[in-house]
Design an enzyme around this catalytic site. Structure first.
Site, short mmCIF file in Angstrom:
data_model
loop_
_atom_site.label_atom_id
_atom_site.label_comp_id
_atom_site.label_asym_id
_atom_site.label_seq_id
_atom_site.Cartn_x
_atom_site.Cartn_y
_atom_site.Cartn_z
CB SER A 46 7.19 4.39 -8.30
OG SER A 46 6.11 3.56 -7.87
CG ASP A 325 1.63 3.49 -14.70
OD1 ASP A 325 1.04 3.36 -13.61
OD2 ASP A 325 2.84 3.81 -14.77
CG HIS A 328 2.83 4.60 -10.82
ND1 HIS A 328 3.34 3.80 -11.82
CD2 HIS A 328 3.61 4.40 -9.73
CE1 HIS A 328 4.39 3.14 -11.36
NE2 HIS A 328 4.57 3.49 -10.09
#
Length: 338
Positions: A46, A325, A328
């Site tokens: 991600s 978050d 990340h």
């Protein structure tokens, strides 16, 4: 276009050897215009995914992701740009097309492609998306279909960002971690980057793993005040093995085919860490995320299944948050890594 990350200077030093001698000016420096011919191939998780995860499953396609860039959810696990975008910008090219969008016709695959999927790792993880081996399979298929010529690959660069999800999955399923698991991760990663190089990519750069003990998901237990020494020690061991392995691979090939992007050092510098404590930083609360669920069972982007009501909150000034978050970095966090 986003400004380049200072720590990417190390990437350029590694990858400059991939640029033909004619691409240098009279001082021996790189001519920026020639970098536009470079093709960037991205593999990983991600931190690098720019839109491969399914819209029906990934939070990256839900509000408030993407509110800073491009202004709406676009498949990036941040409020804005992610690692891939900054590396592409540094190289003077657009961010490469996500593999899942290759047939849309909206963008071109001429400058490379992004095979990274959020939640994935070197091995299978809790995510069902393609692990790194499968991502390379997808790349190999395109090479065999001659989407990219030998000349294309000869001027190409691959970036690999992977590792954290392997450890998270192992800990979740086994409860403890042995040094042998790190060895297996590094060995498989080495096989994978050798395979990418073997498919014709001239230079392969792999990121060190971010300090896992500083992620908000870990620091939540102490109100985001300090990093966890346990997880950070694990990270350092992984990175030491990775660095040694990359050095050995370069010795085997006889040239600098493989390089390191020191994401770990970049995090520590941006967070101004002193031991496991944060010092003076550009961010108000460096370890505290901007977007969080309203309760433990919710996360950034969560909504009530019945009413659609938001089950998350967003900080007033995202530009003052390093983390977006629980996992990340924010757009601003990536931008200020150094």
């Amino acid at each position: 276009m986003a400004k380049p990350l200072p720590y990417l200077v190390s990437l350029l030093l590694c990858l400059s050897l991939a640029i033909p001698s004619g691409a240098r000016d009279e001082r021996g420096g790189l001519k920026r215009r020639r970098l536009e011919n470079v093709k960037l191939f991205v593999f990983g998780d991600s931190y690098a995914d720019t839109g491969n995860c399914p819209k029906s499953l990934a939070s990256s396609w839900k509000e408030p992701y993407g509110i800073t860039f491009p202004g709406e959810p676009a498949g990036r696990f941040s409020n804005g740009r992610v690692l891939t975008d900054y590396i592409a910008s540094f190289l003077g090219i657009p961010s490469p097309l996500p593999y899942q969008l290759r047939k849309t016709g909206k963008e071109s695959s001429a400058l490379g492609m992004n095979f990274a999927y959020g939640g994935t790792g070197v091995f299978n993880t809790l995510a069902k998306e393609p692990n790194m081996t499968t991502q390379i399979d997808l790349f190999q298929q395109l090479v065999e279909e001659k989407l990219y010529t030998k000349q294309d690959l000869n001027s190409s660069i691959a970036v690999v960002s992977v590792g954290g999800n392997d450890y998270a999955t192992h800990m979740a399923t086994n409860g403890s971690l042995q040094a042998t698991f790190t060895e297996s991760v590094i060995n498989q990663l080495a096989m994978n980057i050798k395979r990418i190089h073997g498919l014709g990519v001239r230079k392969v750069a792999v990121t060190t793993m971010e300090p896992l003990g500083c992620l908000p998901a870990i620091t939540a237990s102490n109100s985001h005040k300090n990093c966890s020494e346990t997880e950070n020690s694990l990270t350092e061991f992984h990175n030491q093995m990775l660095t040694k392995t990359v050095q050995n691979l370069n010795n085997e090939t006889g040239n600098v085919a493989f390089g390191i992007i020191d994401l770990h050092r970049a995090f520590l510098s941006a967070l101004k860490l002193r031991g496991n404590h944060t010092g003076s930083s550009k961010f108000e609360s460096p370890l505290k995320p901007c977007c969080v669920g309203v309760e433990r069972e919710y996360s950034c982007g969560s909504t009530d299944q019945m009413s659609g009501a938001k089950k998350y909150t967003v900080c007033e000034k995202p530009q003052l948050s390093f983390f977006w978050d629980m996992i990340h970095p924010s757009h601003q966090g990536y931008e200020l890594l150094q």
